[in-house]
Design a protein around this motif. Structure first.
Motif, PDB file in Angstrom:
ATOM      1  N   ALA A 165       0.727  -1.186  -0.152  1.00 29.65           N
ATOM      2  CA  ALA A 165       0.127   0.054   0.089  1.00 29.65           C
ATOM      3  C   ALA A 165       0.836   1.388  -0.097  1.00 29.65           C
ATOM      4  O   ALA A 165       0.529   2.415  -0.859  1.00 29.65           O
ATOM      5  N   LEU A 166       2.139   1.341   0.943  1.00 27.29           N
ATOM      6  CA  LEU A 166       2.912   2.450   0.853  1.00 27.29           C
ATOM      7  C   LEU A 166       3.367   2.574  -0.570  1.00 27.29           C
ATOM      8  O   LEU A 166       3.354   3.907  -1.078  1.00 27.29           O
ATOM      9  N   ILE A 167       3.880   1.403  -1.336  1.00 18.73           N
ATOM     10  CA  ILE A 167       4.541   1.683  -2.588  1.00 18.73           C
ATOM     11  C   ILE A 167       3.458   2.069  -3.583  1.00 18.73           C
ATOM     12  O   ILE A 167       3.635   3.170  -4.491  1.00 18.73           O
ATOM     13  N   ALA A 168       2.358   1.511  -3.608  1.00 16.34           N
ATOM     14  CA  ALA A 168       1.239   2.042  -4.402  1.00 16.34           C
ATOM     15  C   ALA A 168       0.854   3.426  -4.165  1.00 16.34           C
ATOM     16  O   ALA A 168       0.748   4.168  -5.154  1.00 16.34           O
ATOM     17  N   ASP A 169       0.855   3.984  -2.988  1.00 15.10           N
ATOM     18  CA  ASP A 169       0.355   5.137  -2.804  1.00 15.10           C
ATOM     19  C   ASP A 169       1.453   6.316  -3.134  1.00 15.10           C
ATOM     20  O   ASP A 169       1.085   7.468  -3.529  1.00 15.10           O
ATOM     21  N   ALA A 170       2.735   5.873  -3.048  1.00 16.12           N
ATOM     22  CA  ALA A 170       3.939   6.725  -3.544  1.00 16.12           C
ATOM     23  C   ALA A 170       3.676   7.024  -5.023  1.00 16.12           C
ATOM     24  O   ALA A 170       4.538   7.994  -5.498  1.00 16.12           O
ATOM     25  N   LYS A 171       2.943   6.418  -5.564  1.00 14.78           N
ATOM     26  CA  LYS A 171       2.908   6.566  -7.101  1.00 14.78           C
ATOM     27  C   LYS A 171       1.518   7.410  -7.425  1.00 14.78           C
ATOM     28  O   LYS A 171       1.445   7.549  -8.346  1.00 14.78           O
ATOM     29  N   THR A 172       1.089   7.780  -6.380  1.00 19.05           N
ATOM     30  CA  THR A 172      -0.155   8.790  -6.530  1.00 19.05           C
ATOM     31  C   THR A 172      -0.064  10.025  -5.707  1.00 19.05           C
ATOM     32  O   THR A 172       0.955  10.430  -5.111  1.00 19.05           O
ATOM     33  N   GLN A 173      -1.105  10.753  -5.884  1.00 15.48           N
ATOM     34  CA  GLN A 173      -1.037  11.986  -5.043  1.00 15.48           C
ATOM     35  C   GLN A 173      -1.225  11.645  -3.618  1.00 15.48           C
ATOM     36  O   GLN A 173      -1.709  12.761  -2.867  1.00 15.48           O
ATOM     37  N   LYS A 174      -1.508  10.533  -3.259  1.00 13.93           N
ATOM     38  CA  LYS A 174      -1.510  10.307  -1.731  1.00 13.93           C
ATOM     39  C   LYS A 174      -0.318  10.558  -0.968  1.00 13.93           C
ATOM     40  O   LYS A 174      -0.224  11.035   0.099  1.00 13.93           O
TER      41      LYS A 174
END
Length: 804
Positions: free
Chosen positions: A366-375
């Protein structure tokens, strides 16, 4: 028309307007600029929309001199809102009262109290109260004089600060002496004693409490419960439990009053009760903001309220809810004035808590995925960017992805080397200068340290980040002792993980001590108990493991069992006969019978409000409407006609950027307060100079201005506004006020952030003196691997009973 011609025309029109003079008797001698208050600078900011009587902001009565019952009602409401630190809405109530009775001095006194965090505006308001105090009663004049003296007092040193506090308290005490039935004087005395206890040498907590209890003896649900919670917000928090139970109930329409109960229950480690009240705060705030189209961070304590809720949600194991709220906090509209990043508001707190949650509960995908977005995007702020690479490297390495982990480490090492080079260069130059000036060895060393000091904190942060990632790599190489040493130096590393490495390094007793200490320092928090249970069981200490597991089960009602730290307890639960779902029943909130259903207070997260529909003509009479933009986001600029010079400057600033907005898929229009005739005149007059790149529409009736709250209800005048509306017709961002919004580049970037969650602008990476190495691979493709099919969406948040 051309922009330059528009500006010239605006200057001429503004000059003509100045010759006409103001129409309001309270206006200053010089003309008021469009959008500004005719009553002076203090009235420019703050709420400019009419107030309504809410009936949920405190049972208070503060009689004032007025012949109008509604003025008294709005004044009482404002006082209740002040007790809840809802300053923005308190000022609105007092403004409404002043509009109904402009000569009532106490309404301006209330406005001054509403600006306790803004001395400049408070001074402007109390000056207005002083102007009118001759018509006030003796009691009212004493209130006004007390506050006027406070703001006129010199508080430049400790003695003067103490004198100011003492004089203010004495003035309130004199009111009580002369008017012993004035309950609000006693409430204000209690507040003044609490807030100024540091400047009052003999301020006894029990004496202050006695004053507040005297108020509650007469009115058990008076909002002074707020001050009692603050007063005992320390090692004697148990003395405020009865106020914590009633604080929100005493003013249920004020979110911060619900939040305050969380202070007491958090201090007592009663996190279920703390979460219940803090969630009530969040829901109340969200409902109010969505209903009234209030920018979330216009309420000064909103971000603080929500970040504390997220913290406590983690303590009881409602981690998916904590993630949901943290993400929502990040998604809130940002603004240079109200919610800038970094800046201690929602944008900052949401990011901080989300990084914390993912690390604490090992949600690396989840951290890696959100680091690819505006999260969790990269940022230009150096400290936050170091945190970004550290957490991203941590996530990769804890997933055994050494290649991507090394990339983050290389980036951090290069930054550290560059910073060390800067520090060494500064030190060398300082030493050379000191030697040239003939300084002795001691002075030279002092100059060297002084030169290195500006980068010391940044170097410390980078060194710790590098230590952690190097330590994680060592652990993956089975170098447990060396890795543990690096990880310990790094600080801010998960205690449970450190304990695991201590076991691998042959230091089992140290690991057990670490986790027992963690449990002792984190009473009634589920994560430490889960970690200790697992370690005890693995070490064959089954009796103590069972005892620890039972302690965890006693507070387990809200735990999300799918999280790694809790999923690992499944075989232990089966061995002990606790079953697959080993949680125990969710506890009921304290005084649950008095509390409302949480879902009736508002939504768990903030969502954008629907944009009001409109149909408006352009200069040729052709109609345009909100429906024309369905499926496409756009910016709407509300400007105050061709006579407004500042509006012309705003259009001049936006026009050259029109193509940049269009390239981002964002259209633009401008809505004028001009009628069609005047709009057409201005367009035709400058047609030969070229057209504006976007349509100018007429709202001569000002109905659209009013619907978008770009209107001062107190002075019946339009305001400047800039609004971003998304493809679904929702208002995603707005700025309303006395001056037009001029930061076009900020709005373009913010619009992209809000509208396109996967859009990321990688910040410029600084060069370093050493060889670049693998850190050169800084494109999003290299920094962020593609998500794998194994990544699963988070479960939807579940509603829980009172207490969860």
């Amino acid at each position: 028309m051309s922009i330059n011609a528009f500006v010239v025309f605006a200057v001429v029109a503004l000059s003509n307007a100045e010759s006409a003079g103001p129409s309001d008797a309270l206006a200053p001698a010089n003309v008021t600029a469009p959008g500004h208050s005719m009553h002076g600078e203090a009235f420019d900011e703050g709420p400019r929309r009419a107030a309504t009587l809410l009936g949920t902001t405190g049972r208070v009565t503060f009689p004032i001199s007025t012949a109008q019952p509604r003025v008294q009602q709005f004044f009482n409401q404002g006082i209740g809102q002040l007790h809840g630190f809802w300053y923005f809405e308190a000022e609105r109530s007092f403004r409404q009262a002043a509009m109904l009775d402009p000569d009532c001095a106490m309404t301006y006194f209330g406005m001054a109290l509403s600006n306790t965090n803004n001395a400049s505006r408070a001074k402007g308001f109390i000056a207005e109260a002083v102007k009118r105090k001759e018509k006030a009663t003796d009691r009212e004049r004493r209130y006004i004089d007390a506050l006027d003296a406070w703001y006129k007092a010199d508080a430049g040193d400790e003695k003067k600060k103490k004198d100011r506090a003492r004089n203010y308290v004495h003035a309130i005490e004199e009111i009580i002496y002369r008017y012993p039935d004035d309950l609000e004087a006693k409430a204000m005395l209690g507040q003044a004693l609490w807030q100024n206890k540091g400047d009052l040498e003999a301020a006894s907590f029990f004496a202050i409490d006695a004053v507040l209890k005297e108020v509650l003896a007469e009115n058990p649900y008076h909002p002074v419960h707020h001050y009692r919670v603050h007063l005992w917000d320390n090692d004697k928090a148990t003395l405020a439990v009865n106020s914590a139970e009633r604080c929100g109930l005493s003013a249920p329409g004020i979110a911060h009053m619900w939040h305050m109960s969380g202070h007491t229950f958090s201090e007592l480690n009663r996190y279920f009760d703390a979460v219940w009240h803090q969630e009530a705060s969040a829901r109340t705030d969200h409902a109010y903001m969505m209903r009234d189209m209030i920018f979330p961070d216009r309420i000064h304590n909103f971000a603080h309220n929500n970040e504390w809720l997220v913290r406590n949600l983690q303590y009881i194991g409602r981690v998916h809810d904590a993630i949901t709220l943290s993400r929502n906090t990040i998604e809130l509209p940002q603004h240079p004035k109200y919610n800038s990043f970094p800046g201690g508001k929602s944008a900052h707190f949401g990011r901080m808590r989300l990084f914390q949650i993912y690390s604490q509960f090992e949600l690396w995908d989840a951290l890696i995925a959100d680091a690819k977005t505006q999260k969790l995007p990269p940022t230009e702020d150096e400290t936050e960017q170091i945190k970004y690479f550290r957490h991203l490297g941590r996530a990769y390495l804890r997933k055994d992805d050494v290649e991507n982990g090394r990339i983050q480490l290389a980036i951090l090492e290069r930054r550290l080397q560059k910073l060390r080079h800067e520090a060494d260069t500064a030190a060398d130059e300082a030493v050379a200068k000191a030697r040239f000036e003939g300084a002795d060895a001691k002075a030279i060393e002092a100059k060297k340290k002084e030169a290195m000091q500006p980068t010391a904190e940044r170097r410390r942060i980078l060194e710790r980040a590098v230590d952690e990632l190097q330590g994680l790599i060592m652990v993956l190489q089975a170098k447990y002792t060396a890795g543990l040493e690096r990880l310990t130096k790094a600080h801010d590393v998960d205690e449970a993980y450190l304990a695991d490495i201590e076991v691998l390094a042959g230091k089992t007793e140290a690991a057990l001590k670490r986790l027992r200490d963690w449990v002792g320092k984190s009473k009634n928090q589920v994560r430490p108990l889960a970690a200790l249970t697992q370690l005890l069981w693995r070490q064959g200490m089954k009796d103590e493991a069972r005892q620890t597991f039972e302690s965890l089960r006693a507070i387990s009602g809200a735990i999300d069992l799918d999280l790694p730290p809790f999923a690992r307890l499944q075989p232990i639960a089966h061995e002990f006969g606790f079953g697959t779902d080993w949680r125990q029943k969710l506890p009921v909130a304290r005084n649950a019978a008095e509390l409302p259903d949480l879902t009736t207070l508002g939504p768990f997260t903030w969502q954008p409000s629907a944009a009001p529909s409109w149909t408006l003509p352009d200069g040729e009479g052709q109609l345009h409407s909100l429906a024309d933009f369905r499926g496409k986001p756009f910016i709407a600029i509300f400007y105050l006609g061709y006579g407004c010079l500042h509006c012309a400057e705003q259009l001049k600033a936006f026009a050259p950027k029109y193509k940049d907005f269009e390239a981002a898929g964002i259209s633009m229009i401008a809505i004028s307060s001009d009628n069609v005739v005047n709009l057409k005149k201005s367009q035709e007059r400058y047609k030969s100079d070229g057209e504006m790149p976007f349509k100018l529409l007429s709202d001569g009736s000002l109905e659209t201005f009013k619907n978008y709250h770009a209107f001062d209800d107190f002075e019946e005048a339009p305001l400047h506004a800039t609004v971003l509306i998304d493809a679904d017709g929702k208002i995603r961002w707005h700025d309303v006020g006395p001056d037009p919004f001029m930061n076009v580049d900020f709005l373009l970037a913010e619009s992209k952030r809000l509208l396109y969650p996967t859009y990321i602008q990688m910040p410029h990476e600084p060069e370093a003196p050493p060889e670049p190495g693998p850190a050169d691979a800084l494109s999003p493709r290299n920094v962020f691997p593609s998500p794998t099919p194994s990544q699963k969406p988070e479960p939807e948040r579940r509603e829980v009973a009172a207490g969860g």
